[in-house]
Design a protein around this motif. Structure first.
Motif, PDB file in Angstrom:
ATOM      1  N   VAL A   9      20.106  82.399   9.175  1.00 26.53           N
ATOM      2  CA  VAL A   9      21.359  83.146   9.272  1.00 26.53           C
ATOM      3  C   VAL A   9      21.955  82.693  10.597  1.00 26.53           C
ATOM      4  O   VAL A   9      21.409  82.963  11.662  1.00 26.53           O
ATOM      5  N   LYS A  10      23.029  81.922  10.503  1.00 24.79           N
ATOM      6  CA  LYS A  10      23.599  81.277  11.684  1.00 24.79           C
ATOM      7  C   LYS A  10      24.200  82.325  12.634  1.00 24.79           C
ATOM      8  O   LYS A  10      24.377  83.492  12.247  1.00 24.79           O
ATOM      9  N   PRO A  11      24.535  81.915  13.864  1.00 26.71           N
ATOM     10  CA  PRO A  11      25.033  82.891  14.849  1.00 26.71           C
ATOM     11  C   PRO A  11      26.230  83.720  14.368  1.00 26.71           C
ATOM     12  O   PRO A  11      26.364  84.886  14.753  1.00 26.71           O
ATOM     13  N   GLU A  52      20.829  64.202  10.669  1.00 24.34           N
ATOM     14  CA  GLU A  52      21.555  63.395   9.671  1.00 24.34           C
ATOM     15  C   GLU A  52      23.070  63.390   9.920  1.00 24.34           C
ATOM     16  O   GLU A  52      23.791  62.543   9.390  1.00 24.34           O
ATOM     17  N   HIS A  53      23.549  64.355  10.729  1.00 27.99           N
ATOM     18  CA  HIS A  53      24.987  64.435  10.993  1.00 27.99           C
ATOM     19  C   HIS A  53      25.375  63.887  12.365  1.00 27.99           C
ATOM     20  O   HIS A  53      26.496  64.102  12.818  1.00 27.99           O
ATOM     21  N   LYS A  54      24.451  63.200  13.035  1.00 28.59           N
ATOM     22  CA  LYS A  54      24.698  62.866  14.443  1.00 28.59           C
ATOM     23  C   LYS A  54      25.911  61.960  14.670  1.00 28.59           C
ATOM     24  O   LYS A  54      26.490  61.975  15.745  1.00 28.59           O
ATOM     25  N   PHE A  85      17.786  79.320  -3.213  1.00 28.45           N
ATOM     26  CA  PHE A  85      18.559  79.796  -2.071  1.00 28.45           C
ATOM     27  C   PHE A  85      19.888  79.058  -1.950  1.00 28.45           C
ATOM     28  O   PHE A  85      20.899  79.654  -1.575  1.00 28.45           O
ATOM     29  N   ARG A  86      19.905  77.757  -2.280  1.00 29.36           N
ATOM     30  CA  ARG A  86      21.187  77.018  -2.239  1.00 29.36           C
ATOM     31  C   ARG A  86      22.198  77.672  -3.194  1.00 29.36           C
ATOM     32  O   ARG A  86      23.395  77.727  -2.919  1.00 29.36           O
ATOM     33  N   GLN A  87      21.684  78.155  -4.324  1.00 34.13           N
ATOM     34  CA  GLN A  87      22.562  78.848  -5.275  1.00 34.13           C
ATOM     35  C   GLN A  87      23.121  80.135  -4.654  1.00 34.13           C
ATOM     36  O   GLN A  87      24.316  80.428  -4.777  1.00 34.13           O
ATOM     37  N   GLY A  91      28.463  76.587  -1.968  1.00 37.02           N
ATOM     38  CA  GLY A  91      28.797  75.269  -1.417  1.00 37.02           C
ATOM     39  C   GLY A  91      29.137  75.316   0.060  1.00 37.02           C
ATOM     40  O   GLY A  91      29.448  76.381   0.611  1.00 37.02           O
ATOM     41  N   THR A  92      29.102  74.148   0.703  1.00 34.03           N
ATOM     42  CA  THR A  92      29.269  74.066   2.158  1.00 34.03           C
ATOM     43  C   THR A  92      30.626  74.604   2.621  1.00 34.03           C
ATOM     44  O   THR A  92      30.705  75.357   3.586  1.00 34.03           O
ATOM     45  N   ASP A  93      31.704  74.194   1.941  1.00 38.08           N
ATOM     46  CA  ASP A  93      33.033  74.724   2.269  1.00 38.08           C
ATOM     47  C   ASP A  93      33.199  76.074   1.572  1.00 38.08           C
ATOM     48  O   ASP A  93      33.243  76.145   0.338  1.00 38.08           O
ATOM     49  N   PHE A 113      31.657  77.708  10.178  1.00 39.55           N
ATOM     50  CA  PHE A 113      31.111  79.071  10.310  1.00 39.55           C
ATOM     51  C   PHE A 113      30.756  79.607   8.924  1.00 39.55           C
ATOM     52  O   PHE A 113      31.340  80.596   8.455  1.00 39.55           O
ATOM     53  N   ASN A 114      29.809  78.934   8.294  1.00 45.16           N
ATOM     54  CA  ASN A 114      29.532  79.270   6.888  1.00 45.16           C
ATOM     55  C   ASN A 114      28.257  80.076   6.696  1.00 45.16           C
ATOM     56  O   ASN A 114      27.611  80.005   5.653  1.00 45.16           O
ATOM     57  N   LEU A 115      27.899  80.830   7.738  1.00 45.65           N
ATOM     58  CA  LEU A 115      26.966  81.952   7.618  1.00 45.65           C
ATOM     59  C   LEU A 115      25.483  81.627   7.513  1.00 45.65           C
ATOM     60  O   LEU A 115      24.665  82.255   8.174  1.00 45.65           O
TER      61      LEU A 115
HETATM   62  P1  IDP Z   1      24.977  72.441   4.066  1.00 41.57           P
HETATM   63  O1  IDP Z   1      24.816  73.394   5.246  1.00 41.57           O
HETATM   64  O2  IDP Z   1      25.716  73.103   2.931  1.00 41.57           O
HETATM   65  O3  IDP Z   1      23.690  71.784   3.643  1.00 41.57           O
HETATM   66  P2  IDP Z   1      25.800  69.942   5.385  1.00 41.57           P
HETATM   67  O4  IDP Z   1      26.731  68.922   4.795  1.00 41.57           O
HETATM   68  O5  IDP Z   1      24.364  69.564   5.564  1.00 41.57           O
HETATM   69  O6  IDP Z   1      25.982  71.284   4.552  1.00 41.57           O
HETATM   70  O7  IDP Z   1      26.414  70.314   6.815  1.00 41.57           O
HETATM   71  C1  IDP Z   1      25.662  71.047   7.750  1.00 41.57           C
HETATM   72  C2  IDP Z   1      26.552  72.047   8.432  1.00 41.57           C
HETATM   73  O8  IDP Z   1      27.502  71.359   9.240  1.00 41.57           O
HETATM   74  C3  IDP Z   1      27.397  72.913   7.499  1.00 41.57           C
HETATM   75  O9  IDP Z   1      26.690  74.019   6.978  1.00 41.57           O
HETATM   76  C4  IDP Z   1      28.534  73.318   8.409  1.00 41.57           C
HETATM   77  O10 IDP Z   1      28.161  74.396   9.272  1.00 41.57           O
HETATM   78  C5  IDP Z   1      28.733  72.068   9.240  1.00 41.57           C
HETATM   79  N1  IDP Z   1      29.768  71.188   8.666  1.00 41.57           N
HETATM   80  C6  IDP Z   1      29.648  70.370   7.583  1.00 41.57           C
HETATM   81  N2  IDP Z   1      30.795  69.712   7.347  1.00 41.57           N
HETATM   82  C7  IDP Z   1      31.663  70.105   8.314  1.00 41.57           C
HETATM   83  C8  IDP Z   1      33.034  69.782   8.616  1.00 41.57           C
HETATM   84  O11 IDP Z   1      33.683  68.981   7.953  1.00 41.57           O
HETATM   85  N3  IDP Z   1      33.576  70.424   9.694  1.00 41.57           N
HETATM   86  C9  IDP Z   1      32.881  71.306  10.471  1.00 41.57           C
HETATM   87  N4  IDP Z   1      31.600  71.630  10.220  1.00 41.57           N
HETATM   88  C10 IDP Z   1      30.996  71.051   9.157  1.00 41.57           C
END
Ligand code: IDP
Length: 136
Positions: A9-11, A52-54, A85-87, A91-93, A113-115
């Motif tokens: 649970v993110k900040p 992986e996002h570096k 849990f992914r369900q 989705g990320t956005d 800020f996706n929780l």
């Molecule tokens: P996930 O959390 O759904 O697995 P990932 O693509 O692995 O998604 O991205 C990790 C985290 O990075 C996301 O949960 C989100 O907080 C952040 N993130 C991903 N894409 C973006 C973006 O385009 N802008 C800002 N933050 C992002």
């Protein structure tokens, strides 16, 4: 066959008082909590977690955010726990991808800020659980 996944649970979720809601949905789904801890994340752990996002443009902001305050880290277990849990997360956005009824669909507006976080595969879960819970 039971699996384990890492849930965060993110900040934003902690500061908004949504920890109980996340845990409640995990438990109602039938998943089980194996470990649960409120903690402040070292930048080095955050960097490794999101390695992986570096090279992504949002990497710096993501590290700032994830280390900005306490988060909750949990080990969640059950049949197909990773996908289950992914369900629940959606989705990320949280607007374009997460649907209503999911945590992100119901409670978040911005991608950063996706929780919540949930491991995206069994292999990721193994790697992340070693990083976050080395003693388990
Ligand atoms: P996930 O959390 O759904 O697995 P990932 O693509 O692995 O998604 O991205 C990790 C985290 O990075 C996301 O949960 C989100 O907080 C952040 N993130 C991903 N894409 C973006 C973006 O385009 N802008 C800002 N933050 C992002």
């Amino acid at each position: 066959m039971s699996e384990r996944t890492l849930v965060l649970v993110k900040p934003d979720g902690v500061s908004r008082g949504l920890v109980g809601e996340v845990i409640s949905r995990i438990e109602r789904k039938g998943l089980r909590l194996v470990a649960l801890e409120l903690r402040n994340v070292a930048r080095s752990v955050a960097e490794e977690h999101y390695a992986e996002h570096k090279d992504k443009p949002f990497f710096g902001d993501l590290l700032e955010f994830i280390t900005s305050g306490p988060l909750v880290a949990a080990i969640v277990e059950g049949p197909r726990a990773v996908a289950a849990f992914r369900q629940l997360a959606g989705g990320t956005d949280p607007v374009e991808k997460a649907t209503p009824g999911t945590l992100r669909g119901d409670y978040a507006l911005e991608t950063q800020f996706n929780l919540v976080h949930g491991s995206d595969s069994v292999e990721s879960a193994e790697r992340e659980l070693k990083l976050w819970f080395p003693d388990n």
